[in-house]
Design an enzyme around this catalytic site. Structure first.
Site, PDB file in Angstrom:
ATOM      1  CE  LYS A 125      -4.444   0.654   0.030  1.00 14.44           C
ATOM      2  NZ  LYS A 125      -5.527  -0.248  -0.394  1.00 14.44           N
ATOM      3  CG  ASP A 165      -7.180   3.068  -1.055  1.00 13.14           C
ATOM      4  OD1 ASP A 165      -7.553   1.891  -1.018  1.00 13.14           O
ATOM      5  OD2 ASP A 165      -7.331   3.839  -0.076  1.00 13.14           O
TER       6      ASP A 165
HETATM    7  O1  2IT Z   1      -7.964  -1.751  -1.105  1.00 11.86           O
HETATM    8  C1  2IT Z   1      -7.810  -2.235  -2.235  1.00 11.86           C
HETATM    9  O2  2IT Z   1      -7.908  -3.440  -2.446  1.00 11.86           O
HETATM   10  C2  2IT Z   1      -7.528  -1.313  -3.334  1.00 11.86           C
HETATM   11  N1  2IT Z   1      -7.456  -0.110  -3.110  1.00 11.86           N
HETATM   12  C3  2IT Z   1      -7.273  -1.827  -4.721  1.00 11.86           C
HETATM   13  C4  2IT Z   1      -5.888  -2.356  -4.854  1.00 11.86           C
HETATM   14  C5  2IT Z   1      -5.499  -2.757  -6.258  1.00 11.86           C
HETATM   15  O3  2IT Z   1      -4.295  -3.038  -6.430  1.00 11.86           O
HETATM   16  O4  2IT Z   1      -6.326  -2.805  -7.155  1.00 11.86           O
END
Ligand code: 2IT
Length: 445
Positions: A125, A165
């Site tokens: 993240k 996100d």
């Molecule tokens: O919380 C999540 O799963 C997302 N923000 C998407 C992450 C992604 O790599 O598509």
């Protein structure tokens, strides 16, 4: 034996004040304690002690020039949490609340969520405390470019693949990917959530909300309940709420609330058709408020600084942010005899709220299972990029549907307690076992 309390106490000392991270870790450790104790080899390999710490964290300065010619400085982060089962994968969040605790909790959750999708993706993240609210288009672009100017060396199609996100949608992905491509001199799709014209997957914007509704359908189905005709209280008005509302209406349910940082909107006539399209308009204003909805659609009422959970609904789906539904909300929801509570936001419920639901054997499922359709479709975007082709909407939707059914099945398998399905436990055990086995196979690294 797993020393849950001792491990948590040590983490608390090492990372004081990181409350969201400690909350997410505690939930998983409590869930997996029993299966962990059945595997003494995990203990010998210190699987838990390794799993709770991110593999590495990048923190960097992001200087950029605003429209007045002043220099602004934000903090940028990327937490590469775990790559035991595949390249690091997870979103980027731009919001003033972003800090290390929040990104560590999100990266930790992402590791198990990605394992549940059954696609080969590790967990990560990233983000920044940059506040998109009120920024001009040019400022957004300059910020995205400045962010990538620093981060680009640490990401790549087979190492770490970011996505969106909160505060990061198609526009921001476009600007970040554009800068990344210029610096890396390759065009292999290091981001997901890209535009359809340049390697994005059809249905990726809708996928988190669609997947959440497929999951809710499975939860209700296991109880012999049909979603048709049910009322749904949603929070948020961003990408996830929009996708969830779209699919809910398609399945014959009625969405009665959405919310923003300013309060919530209750629309007894149901949020459907042009009202759902209006959510996109509302978001495009960049003001981050939902109140204008009631000027556009007078059937609705706006409640300032309150949460949608006070409206009785058959189904409750938090779609905004972490800890947006607390113990008092949960007690009210139980009192209203709500049929099903499904977190589409990551850790949408506080620990106390989630515990209350499970204790009372409510039909409740955690974000890492419910919202996994987003990252799963990101995985499908990576697959399409690697194959240099693009699938039809029908193909992507069929795969998404299949993946959500499979996640539901894993939750049932690992979470069945008599006639109750403990989805928290099921999701945590299923995700953990896959990551733990991969780590065991790869030695002490
Ligand atoms: O919380 C999540 O799963 C997302 N923000 C998407 C992450 C992604 O790599 O598509």
């Amino acid at each position: 034996m797993m020393r849950t309390d001792a491990i948590l106490a040590e983490l608390q000392m090492k990372h004081p004040g990181e409350k969201e991270y400690l909350q997410a870790v505690k939930e998983v450790l409590v869930s997996i304690e029993d299966v962990y104790n059945e595997h003494p080899e995990f203990r010998r390999a210190s699987i838990i002690e390794r799993l709770v710490e991110p593999e590495r964290i990048f923190i960097f300065r992001v200087p950029w020039m605003d429209d007045y010619g002043d220099i602004q400085v934000n903090l940028g982060y990327r937490v590469q949490f775990n790559n035991a089962i595949g390249p690091y994968k997870g979103g980027i969040r731009f919001h003033p609340s972003v800090n290390l605790s929040i990104l560590k909790f999100l990266g930790f959750e992402q590791t198990f969520k990605n394992a549940l999708t059954s696609l080969p993706m590790g967990g990560a993240k990233g983000g920044s405390d940059f506040a998109p609210r009120g920024k001009s288009e040019a400022e957004i672009m300059r910020f995205c470019q400045a962010f990538i100017l620093e981060l680009w060396r640490n990401i790549g199609p087979d190492t770490d693949v970011p996505a969106g996100d909160i505060g990061v949608g198609g526009r921001e992905i476009g600007y970040m990917y554009g800068m990344y491509k210029k610096l890396a001199r390759e065009n292999t799709g290091t981001f997901t959530g890209k535009g359809l014209e340049y390697g994005g997957s059809i249905l990726r914007p809708e996928a988190t909300g669609f997947g959440a509704l497929y999951f809710v359908q499975q939860m209700l189905g296991a109880k012999g309940i049909d979603i048709e005709g049910k009322t749904i209280a949603l929070s948020g008005f961003g990408n996830v709420a929009w996708g969830a509302a779209t699919k809910a209406v398609e399945l014959g349910a009625k969405v009665i609330t959405i919310s923003g940082p300013d309060g919530y909107v209750y629309d007894p006539d149901g949020i459907e058709g042009e009202k759902i399209d209006y959510l996109l308009e509302l978001r495009n204003t960049g003001n981050d408020i939902v109140e204008p909805y009631v000027e556009e659609f007078p059937s609705a009422t706006f409640y300032a600084e309150r949460r949608p959970w006070e409206q009785p609904a058959d189904i409750v789906i938090p779609c905004a942010t972490q800890n947006e539904l607390d113990e008092a909300d949960a007690a009210g929801i139980m009192y209203n005899k709500t049929l099903c509570i499904a977190e589409a936001s990551n850790m949408g419920c506080t620990a106390e709220a989630a515990e209350l639901f499970v204790e009372h054997k409510a039909l409740f499922a955690p974000g890492k299972a419910v919202n996994a359709g987003g990252v799963a479709t990101s995985g499908l975007e990576m697959t399409q990029n690697a194959m240099h082709l693009s699938w039809s909407a029908a193909e992507v939707d069929a795969r998404l549907h299949q993946i959500m059914s499979n996640i539901h099945q894993q939750c049932v398998e690992h979470g069945q307690e008599g006639d109750y399905i403990n989805y928290v436990k099921g999701a945590n055990i299923a995700g953990f076992m896959k990551v733990a086995r991969a780590m065991m196979a790869q030695g002490i690294v």
